[in-house]
Write a protein that holds these residues in place. Structure first.
Motif, PDB file in Angstrom:
ATOM      1  N   LYS A  60       0.857  -1.175   0.000  1.00 40.01           N
ATOM      2  CA  LYS A  60       0.000   0.000   0.000  1.00 40.01           C
ATOM      3  C   LYS A  60       0.898   1.230   0.000  1.00 40.01           C
ATOM      4  O   LYS A  60       1.755   1.398   0.868  1.00 40.01           O
ATOM      5  N   ILE A  61       0.717   2.117  -0.958  1.00 38.64           N
ATOM      6  CA  ILE A  61       1.478   3.361  -1.042  1.00 38.64           C
ATOM      7  C   ILE A  61       0.733   4.424  -0.249  1.00 38.64           C
ATOM      8  O   ILE A  61      -0.468   4.621  -0.418  1.00 38.64           O
ATOM      9  N   GLU A  62       1.485   5.102   0.657  1.00 40.51           N
ATOM     10  CA  GLU A  62       0.862   6.103   1.515  1.00 40.51           C
ATOM     11  C   GLU A  62       1.581   7.438   1.386  1.00 40.51           C
ATOM     12  O   GLU A  62       2.780   7.483   1.100  1.00 40.51           O
ATOM     13  N   LYS A  63       0.840   8.515   1.608  1.00 42.25           N
ATOM     14  CA  LYS A  63       1.402   9.861   1.589  1.00 42.25           C
ATOM     15  C   LYS A  63       1.294  10.476   2.979  1.00 42.25           C
ATOM     16  O   LYS A  63       0.453  10.078   3.781  1.00 42.25           O
ATOM     17  N   ASN A  64       2.133  11.480   3.227  1.00 47.72           N
ATOM     18  CA  ASN A  64       2.076  12.282   4.447  1.00 47.72           C
ATOM     19  C   ASN A  64       2.266  11.484   5.732  1.00 47.72           C
ATOM     20  O   ASN A  64       1.675  11.795   6.757  1.00 47.72           O
ATOM     21  N   VAL A  65       3.094  10.450   5.695  1.00 43.77           N
ATOM     22  CA  VAL A  65       3.443   9.703   6.891  1.00 43.77           C
ATOM     23  C   VAL A  65       4.715  10.336   7.445  1.00 43.77           C
ATOM     24  O   VAL A  65       5.737  10.399   6.757  1.00 43.77           O
TER      25      VAL A  65
END
Length: 75
Positions: free
Chosen positions: A5-10
């Motif tokens: 799963k690709i996540e942003k703003n972590v």
């Protein structure tokens, strides 16, 4: 094939920030890091390794205690 799963703003954690006030300890003083028994060995190793790499003149020892790690300054 494994799905990722690709996540942003972590937020990236700051290195060494959660190791506690080891530089401020006087000989005979200690502090406790709550971390759970499954992470205690890793946390203890990080504290000792970080102090060693920083060329700090003191010496620390650690002990895994139930739900965390206690850090003592011994020199």
């Amino acid at each position: 094939m494994t799905e990722f799963k690709i996540e942003k703003n972590v937020k990236i954690p700051e290195r060494g920030k959660d190791l506690g006030p080891w530089r401020e300890l006087k000989i005979g003083e200690s502090y406790f890091i709550p971390c759970g028994p499954e992470k205690a060995g890793s946390v203890a190793g990080r504290v000792l390794g970080f102090a060693r790499r920083s060329k700090w003149e003191g010496k620390l020892t650690t002990s895994q205690i139930h739900d965390g790690v206690r850090v003592w300054r011994i020199k």
